[in-house]
Write an enzyme that holds these catalytic residues in place. Sequence first.
Site: not given
Ligand SMILES: [Zn+2]
Length: 428
Positions: A281, A312, A63, A308, A65
Site C-alpha cells: 500500500n 508481517h 520510512h 517502507d 515499521h
Molecule cells: Zn504508508
Amino acid sequence: MSATIIRNGRIIDPANKRDETADVYIADGKIIDAESEIPHSKSEIEEIDAKGLIVAPGLIDMHVHLREPGFSHKETIESGARAAAAGGFTTVVCMPNTSPVPDNPSTIAWIKNRASAIACVNVLPTGAISKNLAGEELAPIGSLAQAGVVAITDDGHCVQNHEVMRRAVEYARMVGVPLLDHCQDYDLVGNGVVHEGYWSTLLGLPGWPAAGEEVIVMRNILLAELCDHHIHCQHLSTAGSVRLIREARARGVKISGEVCPHHIALTDDAVQNFDTNYKVNPPLRSEKDIDALLEGITDGTLSILCSDHAPHANFEKEVEFDVAPFGIIGLETELGLFINLLVHKYRKIDIARLIAMYTVEPARLLRIDAGTLSVGARAHVTLIDPKLEWTVKVNQFHSASRNSPFDGWELKGRAVRTIVWGKTVWKL
Ligand SMILES: [Zn+2]
C-alpha cells in the site's frame, strides 16, 4: 573507545560535494581530520581496507515499521535494527502505527529508551498526527516535539479531514517539525487492494485508483502553500503524483516525495498469482507509472529513497489476497535494488546522487545531525561495493519476518560494512 582508519576508499560525501579516494579517520565516535589527531591514549587502532569500496555517510532510511510496541511477533526494535545494519543503514525513522500509538510523550520515551538499550543503529521515532491515528483529533504535537520526535505522520493511515490536517500543519510549523503524509483518499480507494486497471478487472480484485493517491498529494500541496510549511509525501507510486509534485516544487512550494524500490522494481502484473508478498500500500502500479517515477528521480522531483519496511508474520500473509495485510520487508534489499535498477540497469542517476538521496536529503528534511562525513560529525559510515553481485536469500535475513517478493533475485551492488559511532555493527 577505539580509533579507526578506513584506508583508500572512494569517499562520496554529497553534503560536502566530495568524491575522491582518501582515508577516513575516526576517534571517540567522531570523524576527525587526520591520522595525527588520533589521541596518543589510543592503544588500538583498527584499520579497514576499503580499496575498491565506496565510503559513504551512514545511510538513513526514513520510512520503516519496527512494530514495537505491540507487534513484536512481526519485528522488534532489536531485530529491525539488525536488519537495518545488514542493509547498510545507520539510522532509521520508525512509523507510529504501533500499539500503543505514539500519540503521547510517554510512548515516545519508551521507544527511545528501548532503542538506546537494544538497537545497534540509531532509531528515530515519529509521532502521530492524530490521536490513535484516527484522523479526528490532533495529537499533542508540541509535547511530541519536546519528547524528541523527528517528524509527525499518521503513516498507514491518512487524515481525511482537510481542516484537521491544516491545523496539524500549522502546529508542526509552530514547533518546527516536518510533517510526513501517507497519501490515500479513503472514499476513492474504498476496499481497493491492487492498482485499478487491467489486472484488477481481470482478477476481480477491488481496484485502488491512482487518483486515490493524487487527490491527497494535491491537498498537501495546497496546505503546504497555505501554511507555508513543509509536507513530505510518503511512498509515492503514480505518474500523476510525480507531475503534481514537480509543478509545485517549480513554484517554490515546500513539498517533497519519496520512492520505495518495489514501486519501480515491479508492476501490477505481479499480482496475477495472488501471492500476498506483492500486496503493498499503495499498490504496485503500471509501466507508465514506473517510467514517471524514474523520471522524477532523475530530475530531482523525488528526492528521497526509502523502504517502507513492513514486516508481517507468515500466518498473517498466508491468507486470501483480499484480507492479507499490506506491506513487505525491505531493509535488507532496498540498497541492492536501487543500485541495481537506478545506477546499473536504467542508468538514471549516478551512485553519488543515490547516496545523497539516502543521506543529506533525509537529514536536511528531518533536520537531524547525520548524513555527512564532515570533520566533527558522528562517525556513522556505510561501506558499499557497487559492483558486488549477490543473490537475495530471504531465509538468511536478520529481520524477524520473511515477507519479501525478492527472494532469489540476482542484484549488483550492496553494503558490505556498517559503522555506527565508529564501531562496526555489521559486516558481510
Ligand atoms: Zn504508508
